[in-house]
Write an enzyme that holds these catalytic residues in place. Structure first.
Site, short mmCIF file in Angstrom:
data_model
loop_
_atom_site.label_atom_id
_atom_site.label_comp_id
_atom_site.label_asym_id
_atom_site.label_seq_id
_atom_site.Cartn_x
_atom_site.Cartn_y
_atom_site.Cartn_z
N LYS A 79 0.84 -1.20 0.00
CA LYS A 79 0.00 0.00 0.00
C LYS A 79 0.87 1.24 0.00
O LYS A 79 1.90 1.29 0.69
CB LYS A 79 -0.91 -0.02 1.23
CG LYS A 79 -1.94 1.10 1.27
CD LYS A 79 -2.86 0.95 2.48
CE LYS A 79 -3.92 2.06 2.52
NZ LYS A 79 -4.84 1.91 3.67
N SER A 159 -9.89 2.31 2.71
CA SER A 159 -8.96 3.00 1.83
C SER A 159 -8.00 2.06 1.10
O SER A 159 -7.36 2.46 0.14
CB SER A 159 -8.14 4.01 2.66
OG SER A 159 -7.31 3.31 3.60
N SER A 183 -10.52 0.14 7.03
CA SER A 183 -9.88 0.21 5.71
C SER A 183 -9.16 -1.06 5.26
O SER A 183 -8.64 -1.11 4.15
CB SER A 183 -8.90 1.39 5.66
OG SER A 183 -9.62 2.60 5.60
#
Length: 493
Positions: A79, A159, A183
């Site tokens: 990420k 997210s 998330s």
């Protein structure tokens, strides 16, 4: 998609160890998959094929020498919130334009030490602020899942939408992610993948761009429960550089996968039956209850009375911490700089151009609730509510409950650009209604795919555990996973 990208981490580990395949072969298969699919899915914001090949060669050498690590040769996506030395790290924000850190985050350093291979950096909501991966400076991620008979693009959740989409589309064997209010678990549930938010303090936050420091926690997204357990074992550690890191031995999480749940007491919180919850979510929840009961668990109705205050309290605490954390992005030391007539004007111009709409909204909310005259009325009250939420869980666990079972999301994935969602921030925030309590209380939470919606889209269930008892979640999660069976998106990209 080649056969090699279809291997789980556990399967690939076995084939690498027995030298049926090489790390270079496995890595090349994923590089090829990314090259073929990323223009359609937008899961990666930066791909590092040369670095991946170099790391894979080193892995093959260590395997040949008998020095293989726990993740030797396993290709992972990272990420964009995690600092990776010399590699694009921008939290999917324009304000960090061109930033390449000179250091490595604690979590990624642990993965590389165990032999993992980096394929690149994954798309995400800007600074992890979002529930659909539509706030990224690099544009939205498209879920590999589509409704039956439809060509409409769906969100992968947020997210960590890039992480979830890449795992679901077989563009990496597993991925790192972060969870501040859901998330990891929400995108996992919306893409038919498995994601765990570990107990707060289990994984070091050092080297991860901060959103809300008292809520943020790193964790993995993977294809199944076993892979999630394997990744968490490598990601978790004690770290003196993170003052919230807990000095506690990391257990062998994989050993708990498949463990009997006979005798476990699973709580069903009545407050999670929300008004207007779709019937298919209730049906899925009941199915999960039956699966655990059939496996020998005792099902107990419980109450978490302060649940209804969790979402509003979260959206005071998280923006307040964000407004403080994001004050460091000023255009002076790194990232974007937009000139101005004086220093203050340069700050204003840089932030105005560098931050996206959702990030600006949350900074303004956070600054407001921390301002003189409002601090006591909002922020202090929210922290008191947080204490009550935590106490609710402590009371339930003190009564002998081992874990809780709830829905993971209030619905299946919605369409990218959904007008109703994008015109009403509160409606978007409600996607986190089942997940924020876990962050407010600092507990571990696991999302497991449990079925498909009427439209053929993934739905997930959530297991919430006692502090540092991720092992029970993996045991119970594997029961649900086995009963639900496996399902994958039909390839269209």
């Amino acid at each position: 998609m080649t056969d090699l990208t279809g291997l789980t981490i556990a399967q690939a580990r076995e084939k690498l160890t027995t030298k049926q395949i090489s790390a270079v072969e496995l890595t090349e298969a994923y590089i090829g998959a990314i090259e073929a699919a990323n223009s359609s899915l937008n899961a990666y914001v930066a791909v590092t094929p040369d670095k991946a090949r170099e790391m894979a060669k080193a892995s093959d050498a260590r395997i040949a020498d008998g020095n293989a690590g726990a993740l030797e040769g396993i290709p992972l996506g990272i990420k964009d919130l995690f600092a990776t030395e010399g590699v694009h790290t921008q939290a999917a924000s324009h304000i960090l334009d061109g930033f390449k850190p000179r250091y490595e985050s604690a979590v990624t350093a642990n993965l590389w030490a165990d032999g993992a291979v980096m394929l690149g950096k994954l798309n995400m909501d800007e600074f992890a602020m979002g529930s659909s991966n539509e706030t990224s400076h690099y544009g939205p991620v498209k879920s590999p899942w589509r409704a039956t008979g439809s060509h409409e693009d769906r969100v992968p959740g947020g997210s960590s939408g890039g992480s979830a989409a890449a795992v679901a589309a077989r563009l990496c064997a597993g991925a790192t992610a972060t969870d501040t209010g859901g998330s990891i678990r929400q995108p996992a549930a919306l893409t038919g993948t498995v994601g765990i938010k570990p107990t707060y303090g289990r994984c070091s936050r050092w080297g991860i761009a901060a959103f809300a420091s008292s809520l943020d926690q790193a964790g993995p997204i993977a294809r199944d429960v076993r892979d999630c357990a394997i990744l968490l074992k490598s990601m978790a550690s004690t770290d003196a550089r993170d003052t919230t890191s807990v000095d506690r031995e990391v257990p062998d999480y994989e050993a708990s996968v498949g463990r009997s749940v006979k005798g476990l007491r699973i709580g069903i919180p009545k407050e999670y039956r929300m008004d207007g919850m779709p019937a298919e979510i209730e049906t899925l929840w009941q199915q999960g209850i039956e699966w655990l009961r059939d496996a020998g668990a005792e099902i107990v109705d419980v109450s978490l009375p302060h649940t209804k205050y969790a979402l509003p309290a979260y959206y005071i605490v998280a923006p307040a911490e964000a407004s403080s954390n994001l004050a460091r992005y000023d255009g002076v030391r790194y990232g974007l700089r937009v000139p101005g007539g004086n220093l203050a004007e340069m700050y204003e111009n840089t932030r105005a151009e560098g931050f996206g709409r959702e990030v600006k909204r949350r900074i303004m909310i956070g600054t407001y609730v921390l301002s003189a005259g409002y601090y006591d009325a909002y922020y202090l009250q929210a922290q008191k509510v947080r204490t009550l939420i935590k106490r609710d869980f402590e009371t339930v666990y003190a009564d002998g409950i081992d874990a809780l079972l709830t829905p993971a999301t209030p619905s299946a994935a919605f369409a990218i650009g959904d007008q109703e969602m994008n015109s009403d921030p509160v409606k978007m925030y409600l996607n986190d209604v089942f997940t924020v309590t876990v962050n407010m209380a600092g507990l571990p939470g696991l999302a497991v795919p449990a079925g498909l919606s009427g439209e053929g889209l993934p739905l997930g269930l959530q297991l919430i555990g006692r502090p540092f008892d991720e092992e029970t979640l993996f045991a119970a999660g594997s029961v649900i996973e086995k009963a639900a069976g496996s399902f994958a998106p039909a390839r269209w990209w």
